[in-house]
Write a protein that holds these residues in place. Structure first.
Motif, PDB file in Angstrom:
ATOM      1  N   ASP A 402     -27.214 -36.212  41.099  1.00 38.32           N
ATOM      2  CA  ASP A 402     -27.336 -34.765  41.302  1.00 38.32           C
ATOM      3  C   ASP A 402     -27.121 -33.972  40.020  1.00 38.32           C
ATOM      4  O   ASP A 402     -26.919 -32.748  40.041  1.00 38.32           O
ATOM      5  N   GLY A 403     -27.155 -34.657  38.894  1.00 34.69           N
ATOM      6  CA  GLY A 403     -26.926 -33.988  37.615  1.00 34.69           C
ATOM      7  C   GLY A 403     -25.543 -34.301  37.082  1.00 34.69           C
ATOM      8  O   GLY A 403     -24.866 -35.225  37.535  1.00 34.69           O
ATOM      9  N   PHE A 404     -25.083 -33.510  36.108  1.00 41.41           N
ATOM     10  CA  PHE A 404     -23.772 -33.732  35.506  1.00 41.41           C
ATOM     11  C   PHE A 404     -22.652 -33.251  36.417  1.00 41.41           C
ATOM     12  O   PHE A 404     -22.794 -32.248  37.127  1.00 41.41           O
ATOM     13  N   GLU A 405     -21.538 -33.970  36.373  1.00 42.63           N
ATOM     14  CA  GLU A 405     -20.318 -33.483  36.992  1.00 42.63           C
ATOM     15  C   GLU A 405     -19.855 -32.259  36.201  1.00 42.63           C
ATOM     16  O   GLU A 405     -19.687 -32.311  34.981  1.00 42.63           O
ATOM     17  N   LYS A 406     -19.660 -31.156  36.877  1.00 40.30           N
ATOM     18  CA  LYS A 406     -19.233 -29.928  36.216  1.00 40.30           C
ATOM     19  C   LYS A 406     -17.715 -29.831  36.324  1.00 40.30           C
ATOM     20  O   LYS A 406     -17.171 -29.557  37.395  1.00 40.30           O
TER      21      LYS A 406
END
Length: 440
Positions: A402-406
């Protein structure tokens, strides 16, 4: 190295304007504070560039209130025996150490009116990061998850101007100011008598002349000065033109580290410390070396961050506040700005704030190159971000499905009243979300 004589002694915990052997204007009537023989090693104490205005604190009120007439307290001038106008002086930078009493430095973002590459873009408000020094490494409580080795260097090193050269500087810079009345940030800084300082006992009429005519230390010029070249570091050499007998070299504005462009104006890790130098003279060097500006030889011992993530920038403005794409024409500055903004936006996607990434890219050892200045209409620049300075994989390989961990990285030191810069990346995301909903 420690046996080299200390020619200028500085207490970094006391105001610079109370100490001998410092100066904050360029003027040929400032005499040498000390003189060295060719080949002699010597040490010079240097105050941090604001002369003690910035504190190790968790707000940026001191940056917001900085007095820019009281900056760049340089150490010197130091005369070199045998140097005459038309020669060149080779200055070897042998070592730079921070003071034990001040094992920290800072990076700052100034208010919009005080300048910086992105002052207008972000409508910048004062922000600050304090960096603690651990040998050759540094890390900051205000930008967690980052640690790197410094490329330690003097932001300012220059020879003294002649009266003729000083008059030319003042004339051409005043003409630029006259072309842009009321510009904010200012396009240049005219001579300013207020807070002009020379830490020597000079006759009043001489000091008055220096205050009235002395060139401000903000820009680099033909003599060197404030060029902020990060690779003019420990182990490097610089050849400076000689305009007055003795060359009368001054040095200061020490940086523990800095990235190319020094994005935020106060963008290095500013520090106080002791620099060790050695000088030699090249007779008739300005002619022999075809010297119009200084020449330098980089250090063989700079930190080597070979694992980099490189961001491209073109002379097309993709970050305009209106959301429009604006085409430039072979604009290298615009291309470099776009490369930096693309990098900033990427890092904000990992959880850093706009203030944190602005400060980080100013202080960390990033490399900015002009890649192409030939393919109309788009100049191309690149920004290389060292990946190993982070405690996580920031490359695209580090993304999840789902993309980068923010992550929550907190915030830089900002003004105590909570004022912050405009987050242009948040505004861009809002525009994209609205556009996506409209399509649905």
């Amino acid at each position: 190295m420690s046996s080299a004589p200390m020619l200028v002694t500085v207490d970094p915990l006391k105001p610079a304007a109370e100490q001998a052997g410092l100066m904050n204007r360029w003027h040929p009537d400032i005499p040498a504070f000390a003189t060295v023989k060719q080949g002699q090693m010597f040490r010079i104490g240097c105050h941090e560039w604001t002369g003690g205005q910035i504190k190790n604190s968790d707000d940026s009120d001191d940056v917001a209130n900085v007095d820019l007439t009281r900056i760049h307290y340089l150490s010197g001038p130091i005369g070199v025996e045998g140097a005459e106008p038309g020669d060149a002086v080779c200055v070897e930078i042998l070592n730079i150490e921070h003071y034990d009493s001040m094992p920290w430095g800072y990076t700052g973002v100034f208010e919009k009116e005080d300048g910086g590459l992105f002052a207008s873009r972000f409508n910048t408000k004062a922000a600050k990061a304090i960096w603690d020094f651990h040998g050759r490494f540094t890390e900051s409580r205000h930008i967690p998850g980052v640690k790197f080795a410094g490329i330690t260097h003097p932001g300012i090193i220059g020879s003294m101007c002649s009266q003729e050269l000083l008059d030319d500087w003042n004339k051409r810079e005043q003409e630029l100011i006259d072309k842009h009345p009321g510009a904010s940030p200012a396009v240049a800084l005219a001579p300013e008598p207020k807070n002009a300082y020379v830490g020597q006992d000079l006759p009043k009429e001489v000091m008055d002349k220096i205050a009235r005519e002395g060139a401000r230390t903000v820009p680099g010029r033909e003599h060197g000065g404030n060029c902020d070249i990060k690779n003019l570091s420990i182990g490097s050499r610089v050849w400076l033109p000689v305009y007055v007998p003795g060359a009368n070299i001054a040095v200061g504005d020490l940086h523990f580290s800095q990235g190319d462009l020094e994005l935020s104006f106060c963008g290095a890790i500013e520090m106080a410390g002791v620099i060790t130098l050695r000088c030699s003279v090249v007779k008739d060097g300005m002619k022999k070396l075809c010297m119009n500006q200084p020449i330098f030889q980089p250090s063989p011992i700079d930190p080597n961050y070979t694992d980099q993530l490189v961001f491209e920038g073109l002379s097309v403005d993709l970050h305009d506040a209106s959301g429009k794409t604006i085409q430039g024409s072979m604009d290298a500055t615009l291309a470099a700005k776009q490369a930096a903004l693309n990098t900033m936006e990427y890092l904000c996607n990992l959880g850093y704030t706009a203030e944190q990434v602005h400060l980080l890219l100013s202080a960390a050892p990033i490399d900015v190159h002009l890649a192409a200045l030939v393919d109309v209409p788009n100049a191309c620049a690149t920004l290389a971000l060292p990946t190993k300075i982070f405690d996580r994989d920031i490359t695209p390989n580090g993304m999840g499905p789902d993309g980068f961990e923010k992550r929550d990285y907190g915030q830089a030191a900002i003004r105590s009243d909570g004022q912050r810069a405009v987050d242009i990346f948040a505004e861009k995301r809002e525009r994209q979300e609205k556009a996506s909903k409209a399509k649905q």
